[in-house]
Design an enzyme around this catalytic site. Sequence first.
Site, PDB file in Angstrom:
ATOM      1  N   LYS A   1      85.677 -55.783  -6.944  1.00  0.00           N
ATOM      2  CA  LYS A   1      86.817 -56.329  -6.180  1.00  0.00           C
ATOM      3  C   LYS A   1      88.005 -56.518  -7.130  1.00  0.00           C
ATOM      4  O   LYS A   1      88.980 -55.796  -7.057  1.00  0.00           O
ATOM      5  CB  LYS A   1      86.445 -57.680  -5.557  1.00  0.00           C
ATOM      6  CG  LYS A   1      85.093 -57.729  -4.882  1.00  0.00           C
ATOM      7  CD  LYS A   1      85.118 -57.209  -3.481  1.00  0.00           C
ATOM      8  CE  LYS A   1      83.777 -57.405  -2.790  1.00  0.00           C
ATOM      9  NZ  LYS A   1      83.738 -56.804  -1.473  1.00  0.00           N
TER      10      LYS A   1
ATOM     11  N   ASP B   1      79.109 -67.826  -6.127  1.00  0.00           N
ATOM     12  CA  ASP B   1      79.376 -66.401  -5.935  1.00  0.00           C
ATOM     13  C   ASP B   1      80.892 -66.235  -5.910  1.00  0.00           C
ATOM     14  O   ASP B   1      81.544 -66.551  -4.915  1.00  0.00           O
ATOM     15  CB  ASP B   1      78.745 -65.921  -4.621  1.00  0.00           C
ATOM     16  CG  ASP B   1      79.115 -64.461  -4.295  1.00  0.00           C
ATOM     17  OD1 ASP B   1      79.874 -63.842  -5.079  1.00  0.00           O
ATOM     18  OD2 ASP B   1      78.655 -63.952  -3.257  1.00  0.00           O
TER      19      ASP B   1
ATOM     20  N   TRP C   1      78.548 -63.883   3.321  1.00  0.00           N
ATOM     21  CA  TRP C   1      77.946 -63.665   2.007  1.00  0.00           C
ATOM     22  C   TRP C   1      77.054 -64.807   1.575  1.00  0.00           C
ATOM     23  O   TRP C   1      76.002 -64.582   0.963  1.00  0.00           O
ATOM     24  CB  TRP C   1      79.025 -63.354   0.975  1.00  0.00           C
ATOM     25  CG  TRP C   1      79.686 -62.072   1.345  1.00  0.00           C
ATOM     26  CD1 TRP C   1      80.951 -61.911   1.842  1.00  0.00           C
ATOM     27  CD2 TRP C   1      79.082 -60.773   1.378  1.00  0.00           C
ATOM     28  NE1 TRP C   1      81.168 -60.589   2.152  1.00  0.00           N
ATOM     29  CE2 TRP C   1      80.050 -59.879   1.876  1.00  0.00           C
ATOM     30  CE3 TRP C   1      77.827 -60.286   1.026  1.00  0.00           C
ATOM     31  CZ2 TRP C   1      79.790 -58.509   2.035  1.00  0.00           C
ATOM     32  CZ3 TRP C   1      77.566 -58.931   1.176  1.00  0.00           C
ATOM     33  CH2 TRP C   1      78.541 -58.074   1.680  1.00  0.00           C
TER      34      TRP C   1
END
Lengths: 397, 397
Positions: free
Chosen positions: A224, A198, A122
């Site tokens: 999530k 993030d 990511w």
Amino acid sequence: MATGNKMDMHPALIGSLSPTVSPDKVINFSPGPTSLPKSVENEIAASFTKSGFTSLALSHRSPEFIDILDKTTATLKRVMDIPDNYEILFTHGGGHGQFAALPLNLCHELSDVATYVVNGTWSARGRDEAQKYCNAETIDGKDPQTNKFTHFPELTEEDINVQSKYVYLCSNETVNGIELHRLPKLPESRKHIPLVVDASSDFTTKPIDWNGDNVGVLFACASKNIGHPGLTMTVVRKDLLGEGKASPLCPGVFNYTTNSEAGNLWNTPATFNIEVVGLLMNWLAREGGVAANEQRSIAKSQVLYDVIDNSNGFYATPVPNKMLRSRMNLPFNIKGGDDTLTKKFLIESWEAGMVGLRTLTPFGVGDYLRASLYNGVTEEQAKTLAQFMITFAMNNA
Amino acid sequence: MATGNKMDMHPALIGSLSPTVSPDKVINFSPGPTSLPKSVENEIAASFTKSGFTSLALSHRSPEFIDILDKTTATLKRVMDIPDNYEILFTHGGGHGQFAALPLNLCHELSDVATYVVNGTWSARGRDEAQKYCNAETIDGKDPQTNKFTHFPELTEEDINVQSKYVYLCSNETVNGIELHRLPKLPESRKHIPLVVDASSDFTTKPIDWNGDNVGVLFACASKNIGHPGLTMTVVRKDLLGEGKASPLCPGVFNYTTNSEAGNLWNTPATFNIEVVGLLMNWLAREGGVAANEQRSIAKSQVLYDVIDNSNGFYATPVPNKMLRSRMNLPFNIKGGDDTLTKKFLIESWEAGMVGLRTLTPFGVGDYLRASLYNGVTEEQAKTLAQFMITFAMNNA
């Protein structure tokens, strides 16, 4: 070989979330989107059966929705201890949208420098997108011994360009299973540079020292730990906002200043998704806040890492450093990645109601399976998987 | 004056959607987000009370979600008669996101020319955003007589730069109440230029001659006629896709080619929102398709325009040309915008269960109220408002 082909078509092997057990016995270990805590799911269901409008039908300009928005923001700030020098934005675009939004908001010129710590899938995606809009310098987070993403690099003065507009990192790499349980400290001479985080996959599962850690921006896609897809929550320190700070190339929907000044109503926000985030924040407050949630995350992951570490090598996780192991996403393989045993594990666990352990993503992790333990997974459910793993190891060692 | 202040604080005047009548008597005339057809709302409620996962909890990589995505796309293509040379994209960012996405996908260079027909609030917003990414030339759609947005300009050869990458228009201006009931034809010498259509507020309410009208891109945010906020549907002609066609500055989440090649899974799509669009498309198919839906739209709006036109000037609508009057959003004022009567109308209609007739938006329309008649409003509900308007006029003429 016919057997092999038949096995490959088994629903467990293509990521089916509908095993044959009774639906209330199914446990969702998906890496996201995934289940929310049962009490939150019940509240959502109740909102659809009450009389009157659901929030799907509420105008974003109505006092009813403004009330939802204000309460969601207030509870979020309270449970995550977000100081008043930060603004909460609810925008479209997901985590990938923020990958572009960050440089477009924090770098006025395409030549501005930003530093990206890349230690997994990511952060690499974030850096790749940023390269369109700034001079993104990379701190390579691969373990120099193995050339794999299995550690987190030390952040030295030499590695961080002093001109950097920000230092970017991903606090939990879902694919690689690496988590920073606390944010890193930058070297003294780089402490003027804001940190950009993030936190898509670990937000709400540990405290954040917002000003102490010099957090400039922290974002989390909702799907999530805090909601479902279609919404991103971004926390922005107010000194980074202001007319003319963003790049002139920043789309309005991504512009932090524009959205902040419009009170999250510059364009139509994802109204229902925001209501769900509010329900999740209420759940967090009810369940003891972020400190208690961190203890639950530690407990849930520990029970599984213990099985792996005590399995005499039957199970293995790729991250050697226990201080960096993710509490959110636990990658593990079986007998070094044995194909037949891996499929057997997937089918038998699926038949027992455990789903989401292998998702067909484009981010291959080789032979690793992965158990994700977001807010929707209980400690009891993690123990059910742990017990299954122990029994499976005994039967197949 | 005390009375005036008290009246200003009445919930009807600040856009409350919760009048004191029984909830099942409430009619939602909001300009969007707004209600969906009752049978669709019932299906959504049912999905939350069934056992097993709701689509909120479905991984976007699971076969269960892929099935939802495939069926939604197929039904949409069928009911809207979308030919095979078009691709369906479901992306984040709303209509405002597409305002940026369009030039970023269709103009490779910042100097590329695009032509914008500006005849209201939304086409102006689209043009303003596009100016960041291309040379956006404007065809001024103001009525030259009144200098107001009350008509649609003729599209002449002289007005359309032959180099234009596209000609942009908004087929229904929600604030100004202007609708193109069919897409315009470009002059013969400009027929090579693809049309780009913001159909956010009228999609599904009339047929579209995709190839015949040279539609290059058509987009609709979901929150008016086809769903709820957080999703945008974009129909792109395949010849406009391709590696290297978009601007290098196009964010990945907005890149048509990237999202098309990834089958709408480049990043996590708004899964539940897509399921709702699918339910709406099934509803459209059940209710006779787009042709029958157009007849309903005509009937719903006609009953209200008739009241306005037959009110001896008690009510007035700003659009003189009946061929351009919106079937979706009907602006009207009362006795030339009489403040006391307008407030009285708002309060009495609200007390009778009719909400959303004035939304507190930043796009002031002066003294005009507005009735929006999307797919969630029935002909019977439109008639209820018409009857109320007739009675109100009689009592207050």
